[in-house]
Design a protein around this motif. Structure first.
Motif, PDB file in Angstrom:
ATOM      1  N   LEU A 255      15.483  11.618   7.597  1.00 47.33           N
ATOM      2  CA  LEU A 255      14.268  12.405   7.735  1.00 47.33           C
ATOM      3  C   LEU A 255      14.589  13.881   7.920  1.00 47.33           C
ATOM      4  O   LEU A 255      13.938  14.751   7.334  1.00 47.33           O
ATOM      5  CB  LEU A 255      13.452  11.895   8.920  1.00 47.33           C
TER       6      LEU A 255
ATOM      7  N   GLN B 149       9.586  16.306   3.460  1.00 49.91           N
ATOM      8  CA  GLN B 149       9.246  15.304   4.472  1.00 49.91           C
ATOM      9  C   GLN B 149       8.327  14.227   3.923  1.00 49.91           C
ATOM     10  O   GLN B 149       8.459  13.045   4.248  1.00 49.91           O
ATOM     11  CB  GLN B 149       8.543  15.976   5.669  1.00 49.91           C
TER      12      GLN B 149
ATOM     13  N   VAL C 136       5.582   9.742  12.612  1.00 45.40           N
ATOM     14  CA  VAL C 136       6.986   9.531  12.272  1.00 45.40           C
ATOM     15  C   VAL C 136       7.372   8.091  12.575  1.00 45.40           C
ATOM     16  O   VAL C 136       7.199   7.614  13.704  1.00 45.40           O
ATOM     17  CB  VAL C 136       7.894  10.494  13.064  1.00 45.40           C
TER      18      VAL C 136
ATOM     19  N   ALA D 117       7.664   9.779   7.336  1.00 44.42           N
ATOM     20  CA  ALA D 117       6.708  10.695   7.950  1.00 44.42           C
ATOM     21  C   ALA D 117       5.408  10.668   7.153  1.00 44.42           C
ATOM     22  O   ALA D 117       5.395  10.999   5.961  1.00 44.42           O
ATOM     23  CB  ALA D 117       7.266  12.114   7.998  1.00 44.42           C
TER      24      ALA D 117
END
Length: 299
Positions: free
Chosen positions: A229, A238, A218, A244
């Motif tokens: 996010l 994601q 991340v 990510a």
């Protein structure tokens, strides 16, 4: 007939719940019941190992995720199954496995021998069941630790709001099955055996029966990027957030130039510059509803 070992964390299991559990167990058809009392989660491994040595068929861990993780560490690779009476703050594993909170329903899983065999994760020689990580997540958990018994999940929300404002990315290298997949700055690295947290699919592809671990590097920093996010994660996008980097493999190595806190299943385990993860396929029997029933409960 089942030989049941009850591993009770007296700090987590309320007296009323203990009395209710004792009464329910007395009414259930167990061949033998042994009670093992502990005062903190870290004592669960030794107590569970004692139960295995005594020949227990099932160890019922009564406590939070720390108690459950430590108990599981002694049961991995044995013929003794893990059962869970959730009595913690987050109860990540119990929720992910759709284990009932109702004592009678939970005991029914044991008496009817409803079992699932799942993978476990290992990090620097320690077992984890749900997720592990280094960086932001560990800092958040550490910051919430003093208040979680008093405030519950609010402690995590409050700590998260503080950490997201001050936590800065740090240099990290990540290898998956021997191949370098990331070399740059990140806020945290998460590794999952089970991808669901309180009904939220943090890792949609992480299931505990596929023989792999899922990893997310991340890179979000600051309130705006973390908020973006989270919105992407709610939408199961994601991988499109740009914050990510997602991967999966059997072994995962994380290196940092300076020591950072790391956590296993919601418990901080110290500081390190290197984390070595591996999956242990089909290593733990769990008293839990079958996958189809679990999916129905989750929905």
């Amino acid at each position: 007939m089942t030989y049941l070992a009850v591993l009770a964390n007296t700090k987590k299991l309320a007296p009323g719940d203990r009395k209710q559990l004792q009464a329910a167990i007395e009414d259930a058809p167990f061949a033998k019941v042994e009670w093992l009392m502990i005062r903190k989660g870290s004592e669960a491994k030794q107590a569970a190992a004692k139960a295995v040595a005594h020949g227990a068929d099932v160890v019922l861990a009564c406590g939070g995720d720390g108690t459950v993780r430590a108990a599981a560490e002694a049961l991995v690779g044995t013929d003794t199954a893990l059962a869970v009476m959730p009595a913690g703050t987050a109860n990540q594993f119990a929720n992910a496995m759709s284990i009932p909170e109702d004592i009678t329903e939970m005991l029914s899983l044991l008496t009817t021998r409803q079992m699932r065999t799942i993978d476990t994760g290992r990090c620097n020689g320690m077992t984890f069941l749900v997720m592990a990580g280094i960086g932001f997540d560990a800092a958040l958990i550490d910051a919430a630790d003093d208040d979680k018994d008093r405030l519950g999940m609010v402690a995590y929300l409050r700590a998260g709001a503080k950490e997201v404002r001050k936590r800065k990315p740090f240099p990290v290298e990540v290898e998956i099955d021997g191949d370098k997949v990331f070399d740059g700055d990140a806020s945290c690295v998460l590794v999952a055996n089970i991808g669901t947290l309180k009904g939220f699919e943090a890792f949609p592809d992480a299931i505990p029966t596929d023989g792999t671990l899922d990893a997310a590097v991340v890179t979000a920093s600051g309130v705006r990027e973390w908020a973006g996010l989270m919105v992407s994660a709610v939408r199961h996008r994601q991988h499109l957030s740009g914050r990510a980097d997602l991967h999966a493999g059997r072994t995962i190595t994380v290196r940092t130039p300076k020591k950072h806190r790391f956590e296993l299943d919601g418990g901080v385990k110290g500081e390190t510059k290197k984390l070595e993860f591996e999956v242990v396929p089909g290593s733990l029997m769990v008293c839990a509803p079958p996958v189809t029933a679990a999916a129905a409960v989750a929905s």
